[in-house]
Write a protein that holds these residues in place. Structure first.
Motif, PDB file in Angstrom:
ATOM      1  N   PRO A  36      69.967  -9.648 126.199  1.00 35.08           N
ATOM      2  CA  PRO A  36      71.370  -8.708 126.055  1.00 35.08           C
ATOM      3  C   PRO A  36      72.531  -9.505 126.715  1.00 35.08           C
ATOM      4  O   PRO A  36      73.585  -9.300 126.230  1.00 35.08           O
ATOM      5  N   ALA A  37      72.380 -10.425 127.519  1.00 35.87           N
ATOM      6  CA  ALA A  37      73.534 -10.990 128.047  1.00 35.87           C
ATOM      7  C   ALA A  37      74.177 -12.050 126.924  1.00 35.87           C
ATOM      8  O   ALA A  37      75.188 -12.471 127.131  1.00 35.87           O
ATOM      9  N   THR A  38      73.412 -12.459 125.982  1.00 37.09           N
ATOM     10  CA  THR A  38      73.756 -13.473 125.352  1.00 37.09           C
ATOM     11  C   THR A  38      74.028 -12.954 123.714  1.00 37.09           C
ATOM     12  O   THR A  38      74.551 -13.736 122.824  1.00 37.09           O
ATOM     13  N   TRP A  39      73.566 -11.869 123.374  1.00 36.03           N
ATOM     14  CA  TRP A  39      73.144 -11.336 122.275  1.00 36.03           C
ATOM     15  C   TRP A  39      74.577 -10.879 121.743  1.00 36.03           C
ATOM     16  O   TRP A  39      75.307 -10.121 122.495  1.00 36.03           O
ATOM     17  N   ALA A  40      75.055 -11.209 120.520  1.00 39.09           N
ATOM     18  CA  ALA A  40      76.434 -10.696 120.003  1.00 39.09           C
ATOM     19  C   ALA A  40      76.281 -10.058 118.490  1.00 39.09           C
ATOM     20  O   ALA A  40      75.357 -10.711 117.792  1.00 39.09           O
ATOM     21  N   VAL A  52      83.423  -9.186 117.187  1.00 37.64           N
ATOM     22  CA  VAL A  52      82.254  -9.602 118.033  1.00 37.64           C
ATOM     23  C   VAL A  52      82.101  -8.638 119.084  1.00 37.64           C
ATOM     24  O   VAL A  52      82.914  -8.251 119.914  1.00 37.64           O
ATOM     25  N   TRP A  53      80.795  -7.742 119.012  1.00 33.62           N
ATOM     26  CA  TRP A  53      80.641  -6.960 119.987  1.00 33.62           C
ATOM     27  C   TRP A  53      79.329  -7.446 120.873  1.00 33.62           C
ATOM     28  O   TRP A  53      78.273  -7.808 120.196  1.00 33.62           O
ATOM     29  N   THR A  54      79.408  -7.151 122.089  1.00 30.69           N
ATOM     30  CA  THR A  54      78.087  -7.302 122.999  1.00 30.69           C
ATOM     31  C   THR A  54      77.017  -6.178 122.715  1.00 30.69           C
ATOM     32  O   THR A  54      77.593  -5.184 121.939  1.00 30.69           O
ATOM     33  N   TYR A  55      75.733  -6.385 123.120  1.00 26.81           N
ATOM     34  CA  TYR A  55      75.156  -5.284 122.881  1.00 26.81           C
ATOM     35  C   TYR A  55      75.300  -4.000 123.717  1.00 26.81           C
ATOM     36  O   TYR A  55      75.298  -2.964 123.270  1.00 26.81           O
ATOM     37  N   GLU A  56      75.835  -4.201 124.696  1.00 29.38           N
ATOM     38  CA  GLU A  56      76.157  -3.333 125.877  1.00 29.38           C
ATOM     39  C   GLU A  56      77.364  -2.351 125.122  1.00 29.38           C
ATOM     40  O   GLU A  56      77.421  -1.368 125.207  1.00 29.38           O
TER      41      GLU A  56
END
Length: 199
Positions: A36-40, A52-56
């Motif tokens: 989850p820290a690198t997923w986009a 571009v959105w992070t998982y959070e």
């Protein structure tokens, strides 16, 4: 007067399908790792500004309302699983954050390992279309697409692409992974559009 339960269920199952209780696992390639820290998640193509959105950011509920949709699931291999409750973000809610060009009429879903599937933009705008990470009240199993799966209940299951990483807005309807290999370009289970030669 309400229809009998058996008749109601039968009316929900397209020709050539049979109802299953379990949730079969079918996909191309292995289950991908998830950090989850690198997923986009990326939105690009015929849009005013790429996103571009992070998982959070995508799943916290701060930017997008979290919704649930109850819908049946029809696999092209002839099984149907009824009464699924999917949890995630409705595509129409995501769309409010995207300035889409009027030239865009189609979308390519991009997933892990280069898997793709094409859909008309109008179909993604249906109220039951979700970017989902839950199934029946719990996180999706990684085999079923966690951390993010596209869910398009009115089309065959291969259009509900697992391990979704981005959406590309396009002017023309380009075939995706299975569509290039003989599957129908649209995939309506009620018309049995399994393969390219089906009407």
């Amino acid at each position: 007067m309400a229809l009998p339960r058996w008749l109601t269920k039968k009316a929900r199952v397209p020709a050539g399908q049979h109802v299953v209780a379990m949730f079969p696992v079918l996909h191309v390639g292995p289950v991908p790792p998830f950090d989850p820290a690198t997923w986009a998640f990326n939105v690009f193509g015929l849009v005013q500004e790429e996103k571009v959105w992070t998982y959070e950011a995508l799943t916290s509920g701060a930017l997008f309302p979290i919704s649930t949709v109850k819908a049946d699931f029809h696999c092209v291999t002839s099984w149907s699983k009824l009464d699924n409750v999917w949890g995630g973000i409705r595509f129409v809610d995501l769309l409010e954050h995207i300035d889409v060009s009027p030239k865009a009429h189609y979308v390519m879903a991009h997933c892990e390992y280069g898997y793709t599937t094409n859909l008309p933009l109008a179909d993604l705008k249906q109220p039951q279309t979700l970017l989902a990470w839950q199934h029946n009240g719990v996180d999706l199993d990684p085999d079923h697409g966690y951390p993010l799966r596209l869910v398009v209940p009115h089309l065959y299951g291969w259009k509900s692409a697992k391990w979704l990483r981005g959406l590309e807005f396009m002017a023309t309807n380009e075939p995706g992974y299975w569509e290039q290999r003989g599957y129908h370009v649209y995939g309506d289970p009620w018309r049995q559009q399994r393969y390219s030669w089906d009407c």
